[in-house]
Structure formats: C-alpha cells, structure tokens
Design a protein around this motif. Structure first.
Motif, short mmCIF file in Angstrom:
data_model
loop_
_atom_site.label_atom_id
_atom_site.label_comp_id
_atom_site.label_asym_id
_atom_site.label_seq_id
_atom_site.Cartn_x
_atom_site.Cartn_y
_atom_site.Cartn_z
N LEU A 140 0.82 -1.21 0.00
CA LEU A 140 0.00 0.00 0.00
C LEU A 140 0.85 1.26 0.00
CD1 LEU A 140 -2.86 -1.12 2.40
CD2 LEU A 140 -2.96 -0.82 -0.08
N ARG A 230 -8.08 -3.76 5.83
CA ARG A 230 -7.57 -2.90 4.75
C ARG A 230 -7.71 -3.59 3.39
NH1 ARG A 230 -1.88 -0.23 6.17
NH2 ARG A 230 -2.76 1.34 4.74
N GLU A 233 -8.62 -1.28 0.46
CA GLU A 233 -7.45 -0.51 0.01
C GLU A 233 -6.57 -1.36 -0.90
OE1 GLU A 233 -5.27 1.97 3.02
OE2 GLU A 233 -6.66 0.91 4.37
#
Length: 298
Positions: A140, A230, A233
């Motif tokens: 990320l 997450r 994401e």
C-alpha cells in the motif's frame, strides 16, 4: 508457532546478511543453478515470516522453488531471530516494518540486476500470517515495488478471539518474566506444539525464541490484535496480481474469512489439503508448487 522441519538450509541456499538502506537483515538466499533447475531464472521472491517465526519457516520451500527457476530470499525482520532490532516497541510499528520490506526489496532487486543471478525488476512478495499484514502495508505504500503479492494464512484484519487471548497471555508473561522463563512456561503448557517437530530440533526452536527481541514480540503481537480491515485498500491496487493461500484449517483466521477476502481482492485462491496455519511447513512441496504456478503467470 511455525515449526520448520530443520534449521539446516538446503545446498542451494546460503545463510547471509542482506545490507539495505534501513539496516542489515539475516536471510536465507536460495539460487537457481542446480542440475535440475530451469536454465533461465524466472524471477526473485522475498518471503516474510510470521509472529514468533523466522526465515527458517520457509526452509522446506527453498529447494523446490529454486529448482523451478526462482531465486528466493527468506528474511528475518528486525528483532526476529538473527536480525537485530531496537529495544523500544515503537521501532516495530507496522509502518517501520513496511519500510524495511521496501528497502529489502530494493536491495534484492539491485543485487539481481547487478549479478545476473535472476531478472531485475520487482520481486514477488510473500508474507505468512503477521508477515502478510506487513507485506500488505508495504504494497500500500509502494505497489510498483512488487511483481505479485501472496498472502499465506494472513487474514483481512485482527486475529481470532482465541488467538487474541493467547497473545495477551504471552504479552503479560513477557512483561514479568525473562525470555527463557517464558519459553519454559510455554513448553510446560504445550510441549508437542512448541518444543519439537519430531526431527530433533527442539534446541533450535529454543535458541530462535531466545534470540527474538521481546519488544518486537510485544509490539507485533499487539498489532495482530488491533489490525484494521484494509482489504478494500489493497483491492484498489488493481494492477498487482494477488494470491491468497492457506491450509484447509486455520484457527488464527477461519478459512471462510480467507475465502471471502480472496473474493474481495479478486485474488487467485489456493487451499492446501492437509495443512493448517503454516502450509509452508505442513505441506511444503504442495505450497511451493502453488507459488510457482501463480508466479509463472506473471
């Protein structure tokens, strides 16, 4: 705790130090080039171990992956086993560990490009359990640093309630006892799981435990109990091929949860028959074959 079948690397692998812009890390470096290897190296992979683990948790994967033509680097993160780390817990914040992974990937990529040992360019990133959540954080931060991402038995958010309780008990013990005292307590409570694999390496397991930095265990253990979801994401990084691999049973993240995560990620999904939370040690040949099948598509 993952229990490798041995702590002795195969002939294709060298135990060495990887020097990066963020420090030096102990690694096992397995190179193609044996008589049975593919004639042209296929790529380079970076493998991150889980909580209480080490690079040796991947030791049974090294030879089959190298024979399939891949250079493989299994790494001890900061404060794990043979890699030194700070004594302050903030030094093990997930963001710090993710930056370490980016530095490791950059160093491995530079070595491969300079030596011709394997193709340069982004590495395949593999993380087991805690290592998978650190790998996700690194992706990320900079998805272009990696060729693919494989999450082995690493779930979307915090670990299961039963495992959160185990981590709390361990953290409470570490706050009051020495590492050796904690090891003795662990082995008294659960000798078959935590002291031996049946291959006579109980002393290796003990030595590995004693060389972990307690601050690393406290900080990363806490992170496992509070990790947010997450997945969306990560799913938004559409250009990065993703692979969710697990055993058919898992008490850290239930397998249906891993199935759902793979769907949300639109990821390749592999379930290793006969394996539990550590398919890399439970069924290494099958796990290696699944990794090679995935990597060879990219």
């Amino acid at each position: 705790m993952s229990r490798p079948p041995t702590f002795t690397p195969p002939p294709c692998a060298l135990r060495r130090d990887l020097v990066t812009a963020r420090g030096t890390f102990a690694v096992l470096d397995a190179q193609p080039g044996t008589a049975t290897a593919e004639p042209t190296p296929q790529g380079t992979a970076l493998l991150l171990p889980g909580f209480t683990g080490s690079k040796e948790d991947f030791i049974a994967l090294l030879e089959p992956l190298a024979e399939a033509g891949h250079r493989v680097i299994a790494v001890d993160g900061r404060g794990q086993y043979e890699s030194v780390g700070p004594d302050a817990q903030q030094g093990y914040d997930q963001a710090e560990l993710a930056l370490d992974v980016l530095a490791q990937a950059e160093a491995v990529q530079a070595e491969a490009t300079g030596s011709g040992a394997a193709p340069g360019g982004p590495v395949h990133l593999v993380g087991h359990s805690l290592g998978g959540q650190i790998a996700r954080a690194a992706v990320l931060l900079r998805p272009d640093a990696f060729r693919t991402l494989t999450l082995i038995s690493s779930g979307p958010a915090q670990i299961s309630p039963a495992q959160r309780q185990k981590v709390k008990l361990l953290s409470d013990a570490l706050a009051l006892m020495s590492m050796d005292e904690v090891w003795q307590a662990m082995t008294a409570l659960d000798p078959p799981e935590d002291t031996d694999t049946g291959n006579g390496n109980a002393e290796d397991l003990r030595r590995r435990w004693l060389r972990h930095n307690p601050a690393q265990l406290l900080a990363t253990g806490r992170a496992l109990t509070v990790e947010p979801d997450r997945v969306d994401e990560l799913a938004a990084v559409a250009t990065l091929p993703k692979h969710v691999l697990s055993g058919e049973r898992d008490d850290t993240w239930p397998v249906p949860l891993l199935d759902a995560m793979a769907q949300r990620l639109r990821a390749h999904r592999t379930v290793i028959t006969g394996a539990e939370h550590s398919p890399n040690t439970d069924r290494p040949l099958e796990t290696a074959a699944a990794l090679v099948t995935f990597w060879n598509q990219y």
